[in-house]
Enzyme design. Structure first.
Site, PDB file in Angstrom:
ATOM      1  CE  LYS A   1     -69.400 -13.454  23.000  1.00  0.00           C
ATOM      2  NZ  LYS A   1     -68.648 -13.223  21.646  1.00  0.00           N
TER       3      LYS A   1
ATOM      4  CB  SER B   1     -67.760 -11.443  26.428  1.00  0.00           C
ATOM      5  OG  SER B   1     -68.286 -10.896  27.684  1.00  0.00           O
TER       6      SER B   1
ATOM      7  CE1 TYR C   1     -72.440 -12.769  24.497  1.00  0.00           C
ATOM      8  CE2 TYR C   1     -71.751 -12.535  26.823  1.00  0.00           C
ATOM      9  CZ  TYR C   1     -71.623 -12.107  25.419  1.00  0.00           C
ATOM     10  OH  TYR C   1     -70.788 -11.053  25.181  1.00  0.00           O
TER      11      TYR C   1
END
Length: 269
Positions: A164, A147, A160
């Site tokens: 990532k 991402s 997150y």
């Protein structure tokens, strides 16, 4: 139509996908579903995986692919997926490690553990299963869906963002370690994409605005990138500029991100 085996072609040849055996995880929706459909249209022989068995089967039926539902984040789940895919395909030429989760504001220990399991360890388990064969053959491709959060950050979601970043770091390590032995690693880092993981509400408005891509556009960008070996796949090209600013002007970058966080706080306050 008879296709040449993928192993007989360089993976930079535009036709290497024809007849190639590929696996796509997280293929029940979003980027994974769009990517599986596009790979099948390019002539690849596709195996799809998703934790949601019904969604996985629906994708498989839609594109004529073998559906192997299961947990692509666990060692046993990945071993079963790779074994089943090899039984169907004969060989795996490319593995698209696309499954991911986003827990939002939930930063509980369970959210951290699951985020690392899905967003990081899924890639580690895949590499453990696939590398021996790929290194022996001198050819293989791993495409990691990370991402832009893995290059920058994601407001409102610490698990997150951090997981990532780890996904990007692991993909980079694999490329450095095995890139001269036939392994091609690519890291897909989009910003806003219209998927179930896209944050809504104030976070989505502040971070992404109107710059949200359809999964099909991201899939097209991936297909284009598969004709080369560039490490980063950036469907939002401006991410490269943001990343450069973060690296060369960290204080400026942090000030800008704090302003965005302050705006988010004011909307939720």
């Amino acid at each position: 139509m008879n296709h040449p085996p993928a192993g007989s072609l360089r993976m930079t040849d535009p036709v290497w996908l024809e007849g190639a055996g590929v696996v796509v995880t997280g293929a029940g929706s979003g980027i994974g579903r769009a990517l599986a459909r596009r790979l099948a249209a390019a002539g690849a022989r596709v195996v799809v995986n998703d934790l949601d068995a019904a969604a996985c089967e629906a994708t498989g039926q839609d594109i004529g692919a073998l559906a192997l539902p299961g947990d692509a984040a666990s060692a046993d789940g990945v071993a079963a997926l790779v074994s089943g895919a090899l039984g169907h395909l004969g060989s795996i030429d490319a593995y698209f490690a696309n499954a991911g989760i986003e827990t939002g504001a939930d930063a509980s220990p369970a959210a951290w553990e699951r985020s690392f399991a899905v967003n990081v360890m899924a890639h580690v388990h895949a590499a453990d299963q696939l590398l021996p064969d790929w290194l022996e053959r001198g050819a293989g491709r791993l495409v990691v869906t990370a991402s832009a959060a893995g290059l920058l950050t994601m407001l409102g979601s610490a698990p997150y963002s951090v997981s990532k970043h780890a996904a990007v770091a692991y993909a980079e390590w694999l490329s450095v370690t095995y890139g001269d032995r036939g392994l091609t690693v690519q890291c897909l880092c989009p910003q806003g994409v219209q998927t179930p993981l896209l944050p809504g509400g104030s976070v989505g408005e502040v971070v992404f605005g109107d710059d949200v891509l359809a999964p099909e556009q991201v899939a097209e960008d991936v297909i284009t990138a598969l004709h080369g070996e560039e490490f980063y796949i950036l469907p939002h090209p401006e991410v490269a500029t943001f990343y450069a600013t973060r690296a060369t002007q960290p204080e400026r970058w942090l000030r800008g991100m704090r302003r965005m966080q302050a705006e988010l706080d004011s909307r939720s306050g």
